[in-house]
Design a protein around this motif. Structure first.
Motif, PDB file in Angstrom:
ATOM      1  N   PRO A  20      13.658  -2.946   5.818  1.00 46.90           N
ATOM      2  CA  PRO A  20      13.469  -2.829   4.602  1.00 46.90           C
ATOM      3  C   PRO A  20      12.986  -4.257   3.970  1.00 46.90           C
ATOM      4  O   PRO A  20      12.132  -4.416   3.184  1.00 46.90           O
ATOM      5  N   GLU A  21      13.261  -5.200   4.870  1.00 49.32           N
ATOM      6  CA  GLU A  21      13.068  -7.048   4.854  1.00 49.32           C
ATOM      7  C   GLU A  21      11.314  -7.278   5.040  1.00 49.32           C
ATOM      8  O   GLU A  21      11.035  -7.618   4.230  1.00 49.32           O
ATOM      9  N   THR A  22      11.028  -6.892   6.107  1.00 48.01           N
ATOM     10  CA  THR A  22       9.839  -6.305   6.134  1.00 48.01           C
ATOM     11  C   THR A  22       8.434  -5.548   5.091  1.00 48.01           C
ATOM     12  O   THR A  22       7.270  -6.114   4.337  1.00 48.01           O
ATOM     13  N   GLU A  23       9.783  -4.594   4.754  1.00 46.89           N
ATOM     14  CA  GLU A  23       8.426  -3.425   3.699  1.00 46.89           C
ATOM     15  C   GLU A  23       8.702  -4.585   2.663  1.00 46.89           C
ATOM     16  O   GLU A  23       7.325  -4.640   1.765  1.00 46.89           O
ATOM     17  N   ALA A  24       9.583  -5.299   2.112  1.00 53.84           N
ATOM     18  CA  ALA A  24       9.567  -6.117   0.591  1.00 53.84           C
ATOM     19  C   ALA A  24       8.593  -7.020   0.950  1.00 53.84           C
ATOM     20  O   ALA A  24       8.061  -7.976  -0.122  1.00 53.84           O
ATOM     21  N   ALA A  25       8.767  -7.669   1.751  1.00 53.23           N
ATOM     22  CA  ALA A  25       7.901  -9.037   2.635  1.00 53.23           C
ATOM     23  C   ALA A  25       6.359  -8.230   2.077  1.00 53.23           C
ATOM     24  O   ALA A  25       5.756  -9.380   1.712  1.00 53.23           O
ATOM     25  N   MET A  26       5.818  -7.259   2.897  1.00 54.97           N
ATOM     26  CA  MET A  26       4.545  -6.955   2.934  1.00 54.97           C
ATOM     27  C   MET A  26       3.984  -6.386   1.511  1.00 54.97           C
ATOM     28  O   MET A  26       3.352  -6.577   0.656  1.00 54.97           O
ATOM     29  N   LEU A  27       5.134  -5.575   0.111  1.00 54.04           N
ATOM     30  CA  LEU A  27       5.050  -5.234  -0.034  1.00 54.04           C
ATOM     31  C   LEU A  27       4.876  -6.920  -1.934  1.00 54.04           C
ATOM     32  O   LEU A  27       3.611  -6.753  -2.675  1.00 54.04           O
ATOM     33  N   ALA A  28       5.457  -7.640  -1.201  1.00 52.57           N
ATOM     34  CA  ALA A  28       4.909  -9.288  -1.706  1.00 52.57           C
ATOM     35  C   ALA A  28       3.486  -9.757  -1.562  1.00 52.57           C
ATOM     36  O   ALA A  28       2.867 -10.027  -2.476  1.00 52.57           O
ATOM     37  N   LEU A  29       3.991  -9.744  -0.241  1.00 55.55           N
ATOM     38  CA  LEU A  29       1.962 -10.071   0.250  1.00 55.55           C
ATOM     39  C   LEU A  29       1.130  -9.138  -0.995  1.00 55.55           C
ATOM     40  O   LEU A  29       0.235  -9.695  -0.611  1.00 55.55           O
ATOM     41  N   PHE A  30       1.002  -7.877  -1.031  1.00 52.43           N
ATOM     42  CA  PHE A  30      -0.462  -7.079  -1.519  1.00 52.43           C
ATOM     43  C   PHE A  30       0.525  -7.142  -2.790  1.00 52.43           C
ATOM     44  O   PHE A  30      -0.055  -5.873  -2.998  1.00 52.43           O
ATOM     45  N   SER A  31       1.208  -7.481  -3.651  1.00 52.42           N
ATOM     46  CA  SER A  31       0.996  -7.925  -4.598  1.00 52.42           C
ATOM     47  C   SER A  31       0.139  -7.735  -5.609  1.00 52.42           C
ATOM     48  O   SER A  31       0.395  -6.929  -7.064  1.00 52.42           O
ATOM     49  N   ASP A  32      -1.095  -8.416  -5.116  1.00 58.13           N
ATOM     50  CA  ASP A  32      -2.205  -8.382  -6.757  1.00 58.13           C
ATOM     51  C   ASP A  32      -2.760  -6.670  -6.078  1.00 58.13           C
ATOM     52  O   ASP A  32      -4.114  -7.044  -7.604  1.00 58.13           O
ATOM     53  N   LYS A  33      -2.574  -6.074  -6.186  1.00 59.19           N
ATOM     54  CA  LYS A  33      -3.046  -4.821  -5.217  1.00 59.19           C
ATOM     55  C   LYS A  33      -2.792  -3.441  -5.641  1.00 59.19           C
ATOM     56  O   LYS A  33      -1.659  -3.764  -6.672  1.00 59.19           O
ATOM     57  N   LEU A  42      13.578  13.614  11.440  1.00 57.38           N
ATOM     58  CA  LEU A  42      14.757  13.322  12.340  1.00 57.38           C
ATOM     59  C   LEU A  42      14.163  12.024  10.741  1.00 57.38           C
ATOM     60  O   LEU A  42      15.397  11.712  10.601  1.00 57.38           O
ATOM     61  N   ARG A  43      13.092  11.344   9.619  1.00 60.97           N
ATOM     62  CA  ARG A  43      13.392  10.563   8.542  1.00 60.97           C
ATOM     63  C   ARG A  43      12.055  10.924   7.572  1.00 60.97           C
ATOM     64  O   ARG A  43      11.589  11.588   8.366  1.00 60.97           O
ATOM     65  N   LYS A  44      12.135  10.646   6.444  1.00 63.39           N
ATOM     66  CA  LYS A  44      10.920  10.185   5.473  1.00 63.39           C
ATOM     67  C   LYS A  44      11.367   8.969   5.680  1.00 63.39           C
ATOM     68  O   LYS A  44      12.541   8.014   5.190  1.00 63.39           O
ATOM     69  N   GLN A  45       9.845   8.211   5.204  1.00 64.28           N
ATOM     70  CA  GLN A  45       9.323   6.660   4.622  1.00 64.28           C
ATOM     71  C   GLN A  45       8.408   6.784   4.061  1.00 64.28           C
ATOM     72  O   GLN A  45       7.238   7.422   4.540  1.00 64.28           O
ATOM     73  N   TYR A  46       8.170   5.601   3.357  1.00 64.51           N
ATOM     74  CA  TYR A  46       6.762   5.488   2.555  1.00 64.51           C
ATOM     75  C   TYR A  46       5.604   5.081   3.446  1.00 64.51           C
ATOM     76  O   TYR A  46       6.121   4.366   4.380  1.00 64.51           O
ATOM     77  N   VAL A  47       4.576   5.760   2.805  1.00 65.62           N
ATOM     78  CA  VAL A  47       3.721   5.234   3.030  1.00 65.62           C
ATOM     79  C   VAL A  47       2.582   4.141   2.733  1.00 65.62           C
ATOM     80  O   VAL A  47       3.013   4.820   1.319  1.00 65.62           O
ATOM     81  N   TYR A  48       2.304   3.440   2.312  1.00 65.21           N
ATOM     82  CA  TYR A  48       1.761   2.314   1.058  1.00 65.21           C
ATOM     83  C   TYR A  48       0.179   2.632   1.904  1.00 65.21           C
ATOM     84  O   TYR A  48      -0.094   2.129   2.973  1.00 65.21           O
ATOM     85  N   TRP A  49      -0.297   2.675   0.410  1.00 61.88           N
ATOM     86  CA  TRP A  49      -1.738   2.316   0.551  1.00 61.88           C
ATOM     87  C   TRP A  49      -2.781   1.669  -0.673  1.00 61.88           C
ATOM     88  O   TRP A  49      -2.234   1.496  -1.429  1.00 61.88           O
ATOM     89  N   PHE A  50      -3.751   0.987  -0.295  1.00 62.02           N
ATOM     90  CA  PHE A  50      -4.545   0.688  -1.463  1.00 62.02           C
ATOM     91  C   PHE A  50      -6.046  -0.153  -1.065  1.00 62.02           C
ATOM     92  O   PHE A  50      -6.358  -0.144  -0.164  1.00 62.02           O
ATOM     93  N   ALA A  51      -7.189   0.498  -2.349  1.00 56.18           N
ATOM     94  CA  ALA A  51      -8.370   0.173  -2.069  1.00 56.18           C
ATOM     95  C   ALA A  51      -8.881  -1.506  -1.707  1.00 56.18           C
ATOM     96  O   ALA A  51      -8.265  -2.216  -2.094  1.00 56.18           O
ATOM     97  N   ILE A  52      -9.667  -1.340  -0.234  1.00 59.50           N
ATOM     98  CA  ILE A  52      -9.951  -2.615  -0.073  1.00 59.50           C
ATOM     99  C   ILE A  52     -11.651  -3.347  -0.790  1.00 59.50           C
ATOM    100  O   ILE A  52     -12.064  -2.438  -0.748  1.00 59.50           O
TER     101      ILE A  52
END
Length: 194
Positions: free
Chosen positions: A20-33, A184-194
């Motif tokens: 979760p901590e790394t997920e939050a960091a990744m989302l912050a890193l790409f917050s402009d997308k 086993l689990r479900k978790q989010y997969v994120y994607w954005f156009a580059i």
């Protein structure tokens, strides 16, 4: 990295993070997308079932993809062999690497490859699944039959068949469940156009 991906014809960047901590960091890193997301389900199966496998109706045959089968492909004895070739080269890089640790089955209709299930890598006894059935041959039970063959072969080798699919792909997660895979689990997969 994004210009390199675009040059290769990839127009989306996709990521998934378990921590979760790394997920939050990744989302912050790409917050402009403009980021889209969907749940991805994960299933596994490592047990051998004693029940009899269902039979496929019609003129289909299931074949293990081994050295003999690959020779049939190389000599042009199978139509639509690209369905297999692209997976071997994309996941394993060579026939030799695939044959050393890979596992796959194909469904043939006559001499045409119409469905395939293949392990895409090997890590800690896990063999993740890639599966496809040609559109005209769907709803014939091929995905289910291939999945049973694959999962049983994994279990006999002491391996774990690993299945990921998007939540919206109901056919995929229903196939996994019907074949005895454990959710086993479900978790989010994120994607954005580059």
């Amino acid at each position: 990295m994004f210009p390199w991906l675009k040059a290769r014809g990839q127009f989306y960047f996709e990521f998934s993070v378990a921590d979760p901590e790394t997920e939050a960091a990744m989302l912050a890193l790409f917050s402009d997308k403009s980021i889209d997301r969907e749940y991805e389900h994960t299933y596994q199966r490592s047990t051998i079932f004693s029940e009899e496998r269902p039979t496929i109706h019609g003129a289909y045959a299931i074949h293990g993809i081994d050295e003999v089968f690959l020779k049939r492909i190389k000599t042009g004895q199978c139509k639509n062999s690209e369905m297999i070739r692209k997976r071997i080269l994309g996941s394993w890089g060579s026939d030799e690497a695939f044959l050393s640790k890979g596992l796959a089955y194909a469904a043939l209709h006559g001499d045409e490859v119409v469905a395939v299930i293949m392990g895409t890598s090997y890590y800690n006894q896990l063999l993740p699944i890639d599966i496809e059935t040609a559109a005209v041959h769907q709803r014939q039970g091929l995905a289910h039959q291939l999945t049973l063959h694959y999962a049983e072969a994994c279990a006999r080798r002491g391996l774990i068949a690993h299945w990921n699919c998007m939540e919206s792909n109901t056919g995929s997660w229903r196939t996994a469940s019907k074949a005895g895979f454990t959710f086993l689990r479900k978790q989010y997969v994120y994607w954005f156009a580059i």
